[in-house]
Scaffold this motif. Sequence first.
Motif, PDB file in Angstrom:
ATOM      1  N   ASP A  68     -89.265 -29.740  -1.371  1.00  0.00           N
ATOM      2  CA  ASP A  68     -89.561 -28.825  -2.472  1.00  0.00           C
ATOM      3  C   ASP A  68     -88.297 -28.326  -3.160  1.00  0.00           C
ATOM      4  N   GLY A  82     -91.613 -21.536  -6.994  1.00  0.00           N
ATOM      5  CA  GLY A  82     -92.397 -21.956  -8.146  1.00  0.00           C
ATOM      6  C   GLY A  82     -92.885 -23.387  -8.121  1.00  0.00           C
ATOM      7  N   VAL A  83     -92.533 -24.146  -7.090  1.00  0.00           N
ATOM      8  CA  VAL A  83     -92.956 -25.549  -6.998  1.00  0.00           C
ATOM      9  C   VAL A  83     -94.435 -25.612  -6.622  1.00  0.00           C
ATOM     10  N   THR A  84     -95.211 -26.372  -7.353  1.00  0.00           N
ATOM     11  CA  THR A  84     -96.651 -26.463  -7.121  1.00  0.00           C
ATOM     12  C   THR A  84     -97.006 -27.691  -6.285  1.00  0.00           C
ATOM     13  N   LEU A  85     -98.200 -27.678  -5.747  1.00  0.00           N
ATOM     14  CA  LEU A  85     -98.690 -28.824  -4.982  1.00  0.00           C
ATOM     15  C   LEU A  85     -98.805 -30.052  -5.876  1.00  0.00           C
ATOM     16  N   GLU A  86     -99.219 -29.875  -7.111  1.00  0.00           N
ATOM     17  CA  GLU A  86     -99.335 -31.007  -8.029  1.00  0.00           C
ATOM     18  C   GLU A  86     -97.975 -31.645  -8.289  1.00  0.00           C
ATOM     19  N   THR A  87     -96.935 -30.812  -8.398  1.00  0.00           N
ATOM     20  CA  THR A  87     -95.589 -31.358  -8.576  1.00  0.00           C
ATOM     21  C   THR A  87     -95.178 -32.162  -7.351  1.00  0.00           C
ATOM     22  N   SER A 116     -99.274 -23.289  -0.471  1.00  0.00           N
ATOM     23  CA  SER A 116    -100.245 -24.385  -0.353  1.00  0.00           C
ATOM     24  C   SER A 116    -100.887 -24.456   1.029  1.00  0.00           C
ATOM     25  N   SER A 127    -104.375 -29.399   1.187  1.00  0.00           N
ATOM     26  CA  SER A 127    -103.059 -29.676   0.600  1.00  0.00           C
ATOM     27  C   SER A 127    -102.414 -30.887   1.256  1.00  0.00           C
TER      28      SER A 127
END
Length: 218
Positions: A68, A82-87, A116, A127
């Motif tokens: 991440d 701020g890192v998302t699961l989609e990223t 997540s 996740s």
Amino acid sequence: MTSPANTSATPYGTLPPSSTPSTRKPISLPRLREMQAHGEKITMLTAYDATFAAVADAAGVECILVGDSLGMVCQGLTSTVGVTLETMRHHTECVANGLRRSQATAWLIGDLPFGSYHESKEQALRSAVVLMQAGAHMVKLEGGGWTAETVRFLVERGIPVCAHLGLSRRPCMRWAVTACRARARKPPPRSSARPTNCRTPAPPCWCSKWCRRRCRRN
């Protein structure tokens, strides 16, 4: 025009003249445990894209982590919060595609991002499935003893988990915790209590050799 003999192990279909295709079998979790038991060196690099993943795989790196940390490296964020699961899914898929275009022998670990897996074990499972379907062979999560039941829940459902020992940077970077410092660089004194990180269940949760010894003693 490129000959068919040279279209095997790089992201763009050709190998440098001095390189030869590897005969290494795909790395597996039992193989990693075997290497650790025999004291063999295990290499791990972080990769966020197909090209770097293919180069690392061709160089013989055993493990590749889609971390991440891409939040700072690729997105320009100030922390990983701020890192998302989609990223993470997108970059895990990119790296997996790069491995397939190379030798596809490295063990791929996907990092579960902040938020997540914190809500529940079921959220963690959903996740983890996202990253596994994107091509990860294992997921990694950060946290102390409170993650033990989550790890057990995932392992019992066939998802290998990489435990996180050392600096827990997510809360440190978000709230500037004064105790933010590197940890787990060496085994604690025998007289000390078992560290919270060691409460994670037995394999396929993968932690250090000394950590597993202390888990067995406790």
